[in-house]
Write a protein that holds these residues in place. Structure first.
Motif, PDB file in Angstrom:
ATOM      1  N   GLU A   1       0.743  -1.312  -0.168  1.00 12.47           N
ATOM      2  CA  GLU A   1       0.034   0.061  -0.031  1.00 12.47           C
ATOM      3  C   GLU A   1       0.877   1.289   0.078  1.00 12.47           C
ATOM      4  O   GLU A   1       0.522   2.123  -0.731  1.00 12.47           O
ATOM      5  CB  GLU A   1      -0.917  -0.061   1.375  1.00 12.47           C
ATOM      6  N   ARG A   2       1.743   1.190   0.928  1.00 13.20           N
ATOM      7  CA  ARG A   2       2.761   2.578   1.046  1.00 13.20           C
ATOM      8  C   ARG A   2       3.432   2.958  -0.177  1.00 13.20           C
ATOM      9  O   ARG A   2       3.744   3.968  -0.487  1.00 13.20           O
ATOM     10  CB  ARG A   2       3.775   2.322   1.983  1.00 13.20           C
ATOM     11  N   LEU A   3       3.607   2.084  -1.397  1.00 11.17           N
ATOM     12  CA  LEU A   3       4.346   2.336  -2.491  1.00 11.17           C
ATOM     13  C   LEU A   3       3.239   2.725  -3.494  1.00 11.17           C
ATOM     14  O   LEU A   3       3.556   2.851  -4.653  1.00 11.17           O
ATOM     15  CB  LEU A   3       5.133   1.242  -3.081  1.00 11.17           C
ATOM     16  N   ARG A   4       2.002   2.519  -3.310  1.00 12.65           N
ATOM     17  CA  ARG A   4       0.963   2.568  -4.428  1.00 12.65           C
ATOM     18  C   ARG A   4       0.654   4.239  -4.400  1.00 12.65           C
ATOM     19  O   ARG A   4       0.224   4.755  -3.333  1.00 12.65           O
ATOM     20  CB  ARG A   4      -0.379   2.020  -4.112  1.00 12.65           C
ATOM     21  N   GLU A   5       0.663   4.672  -5.587  1.00 16.01           N
ATOM     22  CA  GLU A   5       0.608   6.280  -5.870  1.00 16.01           C
ATOM     23  C   GLU A   5      -0.898   6.740  -5.787  1.00 16.01           C
ATOM     24  O   GLU A   5      -1.694   5.720  -6.152  1.00 16.01           O
ATOM     25  CB  GLU A   5       1.229   6.724  -7.197  1.00 16.01           C
ATOM     26  N   GLU A   6      -1.111   7.943  -5.632  1.00 14.96           N
ATOM     27  CA  GLU A   6      -2.708   8.432  -5.535  1.00 14.96           C
ATOM     28  C   GLU A   6      -2.994   8.634  -6.887  1.00 14.96           C
ATOM     29  O   GLU A   6      -2.091   8.917  -7.941  1.00 14.96           O
ATOM     30  CB  GLU A   6      -2.627   9.588  -4.872  1.00 14.96           C
ATOM     31  N   PRO A   7      -4.276   8.492  -7.314  1.00 14.30           N
ATOM     32  CA  PRO A   7      -4.661   8.821  -8.891  1.00 14.30           C
ATOM     33  C   PRO A   7      -4.380  10.399  -8.767  1.00 14.30           C
ATOM     34  O   PRO A   7      -4.522  11.318  -7.955  1.00 14.30           O
ATOM     35  CB  PRO A   7      -6.065   8.304  -8.655  1.00 14.30           C
ATOM     36  N   CYS A   8      -4.169  10.956 -10.001  1.00 12.14           N
ATOM     37  CA  CYS A   8      -3.988  12.289 -10.435  1.00 12.14           C
ATOM     38  C   CYS A   8      -5.414  13.065  -9.971  1.00 12.14           C
ATOM     39  O   CYS A   8      -6.354  12.314 -10.665  1.00 12.14           O
ATOM     40  CB  CYS A   8      -3.386  12.522 -11.663  1.00 12.14           C
ATOM     41  N   PRO A   9      -5.195  14.077  -9.384  1.00  8.73           N
ATOM     42  CA  PRO A   9      -6.750  14.820  -9.134  1.00  8.73           C
ATOM     43  C   PRO A   9      -7.110  15.429 -10.418  1.00  8.73           C
ATOM     44  O   PRO A   9      -8.385  15.976 -10.684  1.00  8.73           O
ATOM     45  CB  PRO A   9      -6.243  15.716  -8.101  1.00  8.73           C
ATOM     46  N   ASP A  10      -6.314  15.609 -11.312  1.00 10.04           N
ATOM     47  CA  ASP A  10      -6.438  16.555 -12.712  1.00 10.04           C
ATOM     48  C   ASP A  10      -6.876  15.787 -13.777  1.00 10.04           C
ATOM     49  O   ASP A  10      -6.904  16.530 -14.924  1.00 10.04           O
ATOM     50  CB  ASP A  10      -5.431  17.507 -12.779  1.00 10.04           C
ATOM     51  N   CYS A  11      -6.499  14.439 -14.062  1.00  9.38           N
ATOM     52  CA  CYS A  11      -6.845  13.700 -15.209  1.00  9.38           C
ATOM     53  C   CYS A  11      -7.206  12.308 -14.957  1.00  9.38           C
ATOM     54  O   CYS A  11      -6.914  11.763 -13.914  1.00  9.38           O
ATOM     55  CB  CYS A  11      -5.373  13.830 -15.842  1.00  9.38           C
ATOM     56  N   GLU A  12      -7.675  11.794 -16.012  1.00 16.70           N
ATOM     57  CA  GLU A  12      -8.136  10.465 -16.056  1.00 16.70           C
ATOM     58  C   GLU A  12      -6.829   9.477 -16.549  1.00 16.70           C
ATOM     59  O   GLU A  12      -6.615   8.377 -15.902  1.00 16.70           O
ATOM     60  CB  GLU A  12      -9.336  10.019 -16.964  1.00 16.70           C
ATOM     61  N   SER A  13      -6.090   9.780 -17.659  1.00 12.71           N
ATOM     62  CA  SER A  13      -5.138   8.980 -18.179  1.00 12.71           C
ATOM     63  C   SER A  13      -3.954   9.783 -18.508  1.00 12.71           C
ATOM     64  O   SER A  13      -3.051   9.124 -19.235  1.00 12.71           O
ATOM     65  CB  SER A  13      -5.827   8.527 -19.588  1.00 12.71           C
ATOM     66  N   GLY A  14      -3.681  10.927 -17.830  1.00 12.16           N
ATOM     67  CA  GLY A  14      -2.412  11.454 -18.097  1.00 12.16           C
ATOM     68  C   GLY A  14      -2.557  12.575 -19.005  1.00 12.16           C
ATOM     69  O   GLY A  14      -1.241  13.232 -19.550  1.00 12.16           O
TER      70      GLY A  14
END
Ligand SMILES: [Zn+2]
Length: 301
Positions: free
Chosen positions: A27-40
């Protein structure tokens, strides 16, 4: 299902069917989803992506293309094929074909991917993405660039995309990026630089890349694992190879039941792929195939 035999301690009690924790990124190595995009993508590129797939209203004319009609030859050809393949669904005859052709024309007119303009096509050619139209496949030589080089017209590419598999996700990325570049807009999300996720702390991404899975502990027991997910145990821990084979060939296994001899050979060998196709056996489960192949080998020797 892919299966393998693991040697684990006799008192190993990881829950059946649950992926072994050591195989999963912590878990500690999993990044958060970007708040500003869906797919980069940047907001503009995201908008273009939605036009490409018809998730937002699109008109052919907005991209310099022409609307398809039910009597456009490529539309008509696919409609005829669809109706011929499933008459029970579409009905038969001219009415059914005309109805299907109109449905397809409406659907495809709402998607940018079937209405490229020449700028879009030039970007795909520059990225060498249109082999069907720019290369020729010769026996023994593979796909060679047509000499002199050809640049297909937008009309040719759109017609091609209607008749076959059409454009894939790579093509959509090429066309969207090229259009953003022509319009002087960044195609990637500024917040996450295109990753679609953001690090919870500096260096998290590097830590995740350096992370290695941990194997379950080793021991005297025998246990069957599935390998379709990252890997989870699916049998109780058996005290011997024979006991595990016996468990596998117990009729209570239902759909996963295999004959005793097959099970024993599989346990000896230690693993089996999900499913195997061969001329002799047709498609069989991997466990069955391994058992079958082993008996065959013994018969010959
Ligand atoms: Zn982002």
């Amino acid at each position: 299902m892919g299966r393998e035999v693991r040697r684990v301690p006799l008192d190993f009690d990881w829950p059946l069917g649950k992926v072994w924790e050591g195989f999963l990124l912590p878990e500690r190595l999993r990044e958060e989803p970007c708040p500003d995009c869906e797919s980069g993508y940047s907001p503009h590129a995201e908008h273009l992506f939605n036009l490409w797939w018809g998730h937002l209203p699109f008109t052919p004319e907005s991209n310099g293309s022409t609307s398809l009609r039910s009597d456009t030859p490529a539309v008509r050809a696919v409609a005829e094929r669809n109706v011929a393949h499933a008459p029970a669904y579409y009905g038969a005859g001219e009415d059914a074909i005309a109805r299907e052709a109109q449905r397809l024309a409406n659907l495809w007119n709402g998607m940018w991917c079937y209405h490229l303009n020449q700028d879009d096509v030039d970007a795909l050619v520059a990225a060498d993405r249109l082999w069907d139209l720019t290369r020729t496949c010769r026996p023994g030589e593979g796909w060679k660039k047509t000499d002199p080089p050809v640049v297909p017209t937008a009309e040719q590419v759109n017609e091609w995309s209607l008749r076959g598999f059409g454009h894939d996700a790579i093509n959509s990325g090429v066309v969207i990026s090229a259009r953003c570049e022509r319009e002087g807009v960044d195609a990637t999300c500024a917040t996450c630089k295109g990753h679609a996720t953001i690090q919870s702390y500096p260096g998290q991404r590097a830590d995740a890349e350096a992370w290695e899975p941990t194997e379950p502990p080793k021991g005297a027991g025998w246990q069957l694992w599935e390998t379709v997910s990252e890997g989870s145990p699916v049998s109780p821990v058996a005290a011997s190879a024979d006991a595990l084979a016996e468990w596998m060939s117990n009729p209570e296994r239902g759909r996963d039941w295999v004959p005793a001899e097959t099970a024993r050979q599989f346990v000896e060998r230690g693993w089996a792929p999900s499913g195997v196709f061969s001329a002799q056996t047709g498609l069989v489960s991997g466990v069955e195939y391994v058992g079958w192949a082993e008996s065959e080998r013994r018969d010959r020797s």
